[in-house]
Design an enzyme around this catalytic site. Sequence first.
Site, mmCIF file in Angstrom:
data_model
loop_
_atom_site.group_PDB
_atom_site.id
_atom_site.type_symbol
_atom_site.label_atom_id
_atom_site.label_comp_id
_atom_site.label_asym_id
_atom_site.label_seq_id
_atom_site.Cartn_x
_atom_site.Cartn_y
_atom_site.Cartn_z
ATOM 1 N N LYS A 25 0.834 -1.207 0.000
ATOM 2 C CA LYS A 25 0.000 0.000 0.000
ATOM 3 C C LYS A 25 0.868 1.256 0.000
ATOM 4 O O LYS A 25 0.571 2.226 -0.689
ATOM 5 C CB LYS A 25 -0.940 -0.019 1.219
ATOM 6 N N GLN A 69 -4.794 -1.654 9.708
ATOM 7 C CA GLN A 69 -4.662 -2.968 9.081
ATOM 8 C C GLN A 69 -5.167 -4.057 10.029
ATOM 9 O O GLN A 69 -4.806 -4.090 11.208
ATOM 10 C CB GLN A 69 -3.184 -3.206 8.700
ATOM 11 N N ASP A 92 -11.436 2.243 4.287
ATOM 12 C CA ASP A 92 -11.780 0.822 4.183
ATOM 13 C C ASP A 92 -13.291 0.620 4.058
ATOM 14 O O ASP A 92 -13.749 -0.480 3.734
ATOM 15 C CB ASP A 92 -11.335 0.081 5.456
HETATM 16 N N1 L34 Z 1 -7.964 -2.679 7.321
HETATM 17 N N2 L34 Z 1 -7.176 -4.759 6.741
HETATM 18 C C1 L34 Z 1 -7.722 -3.589 6.377
HETATM 19 N N3 L34 Z 1 -8.034 -3.293 5.091
HETATM 20 C C2 L34 Z 1 -7.793 -4.205 4.114
HETATM 21 O O1 L34 Z 1 -8.157 -3.945 2.853
HETATM 22 C C3 L34 Z 1 -7.189 -5.422 4.444
HETATM 23 N N4 L34 Z 1 -6.848 -6.373 3.507
HETATM 24 C C4 L34 Z 1 -6.956 -7.786 3.849
HETATM 25 C C5 L34 Z 1 -6.223 -7.990 5.181
HETATM 26 N N5 L34 Z 1 -6.435 -6.919 6.135
HETATM 27 C C6 L34 Z 1 -6.916 -5.689 5.785
HETATM 28 C C7 L34 Z 1 -5.861 -6.218 2.607
HETATM 29 O O2 L34 Z 1 -5.359 -5.133 2.349
HETATM 30 C C8 L34 Z 1 -6.262 -8.450 2.695
HETATM 31 N N6 L34 Z 1 -5.532 -7.392 2.031
HETATM 32 C C9 L34 Z 1 -4.609 -7.585 0.996
HETATM 33 C C10 L34 Z 1 -3.986 -6.526 0.352
HETATM 34 C C11 L34 Z 1 -3.065 -6.726 -0.656
HETATM 35 C C12 L34 Z 1 -2.728 -7.988 -1.045
HETATM 36 C C13 L34 Z 1 -3.352 -9.052 -0.418
HETATM 37 C C14 L34 Z 1 -4.273 -8.850 0.582
HETATM 38 C C15 L34 Z 1 -1.702 -8.186 -2.103
HETATM 39 O O3 L34 Z 1 -1.068 -7.243 -2.500
HETATM 40 N N7 L34 Z 1 -1.496 -9.423 -2.589
HETATM 41 C C16 L34 Z 1 -0.507 -9.741 -3.595
HETATM 42 C C17 L34 Z 1 0.555 -10.667 -3.046
HETATM 43 C C18 L34 Z 1 1.196 -10.196 -1.821
HETATM 44 C C19 L34 Z 1 2.183 -11.208 -1.234
HETATM 45 O O4 L34 Z 1 3.180 -11.490 -1.904
HETATM 46 O O5 L34 Z 1 1.926 -11.709 -0.137
HETATM 47 C C20 L34 Z 1 -1.219 -10.468 -4.733
HETATM 48 O O6 L34 Z 1 -0.691 -10.455 -5.853
HETATM 49 O O7 L34 Z 1 -2.264 -11.056 -4.496
#
Ligand code: L34
Length: 252
Positions: A25, A69, A92
């Site tokens: 982020k 988060q 959010d």
């Molecule tokens: N307050 N908490 C709050 N807001 C959110 O919107 C989230 N979420 C979830 C967990 N807790 C939160 C997220 O941001 C899940 N989440 C989230 C955000 C980004 C990614 C995955 C989950 C992401 O960038 N995933 C990448 C891979 C990342 C890695 O290598 O681990 C992808 O390509 O899916």
Amino acid sequence: MGKEITLAVIIVGDDSASRVYVDGKKRDCAEIGIKSEEHALSADTTEQELLALIDSLNARSDVDGILVQLPLPKHINAQNVIMRIDHQKDVDAFHPINVGKIMVGNFSFLPCTPAGVMELIKESGVSIEGKECVVVGRSNIVGKPQAMLLLHENGTVTICHSRTKNLADVCRRADILVVAVGKSRFITADMVKDGAVVIDVGMNREDGKLCGDVDFESVKEKAFAITPVPGGVGPMTRAILMRNTVTAAKLR
Ligand code: L34
């Protein structure tokens, strides 16, 4: 020059997945010119201390968006924390005021993951109107708001969960299947209708490797469109967060 936009991100404790997401982020913010401010608190931070930080961020006129988060350490009541955030800075869309506004269809922010899923479905070119939409999972963060957004687009929506009978039968009805259960390869090819749009919200770690809730290799042979993990819903979640942060700045 226009006004600077600032997103405050709070992370409590040392959950390694949260660290990765928050870093992502912050990178997104840097890339598009949003100022991000991280507040990293130790795992033993009290709820009172966290609430006091939120009060100070609510009061600051230079802070447009506030994100705490999740998950939070067990001794902190997440609902109290969410309710403390100024709903106009709640990027959010987890605050009950924003949840309620989504329910009645008059919203400023949409929750990042479900809104990202809607963009992915739209991108597939498949219309939602009148279609059988099945959401597997009923969390406040994904399942419930996801169902509402699909309903707003005139989908016929079913929400499944751990007590659902004949889950495979219900899933097989789906023209659009959104899965957010947190179990690796939970959805197998036999549970998917030919030509369905399959959106995988799962983010499971199996000995260091990321994998979704859908058995991608087999389901991709049946689906009209399917999202991978990584590289699917996760990045869209982050993109919508950027959109919400700009919206929050415009609101004020
Ligand atoms: N307050 N908490 C709050 N807001 C959110 O919107 C989230 N979420 C979830 C967990 N807790 C939160 C997220 O941001 C899940 N989440 C989230 C955000 C980004 C990614 C995955 C989950 C992401 O960038 N995933 C990448 C891979 C990342 C890695 O290598 O681990 C992808 O390509 O899916």
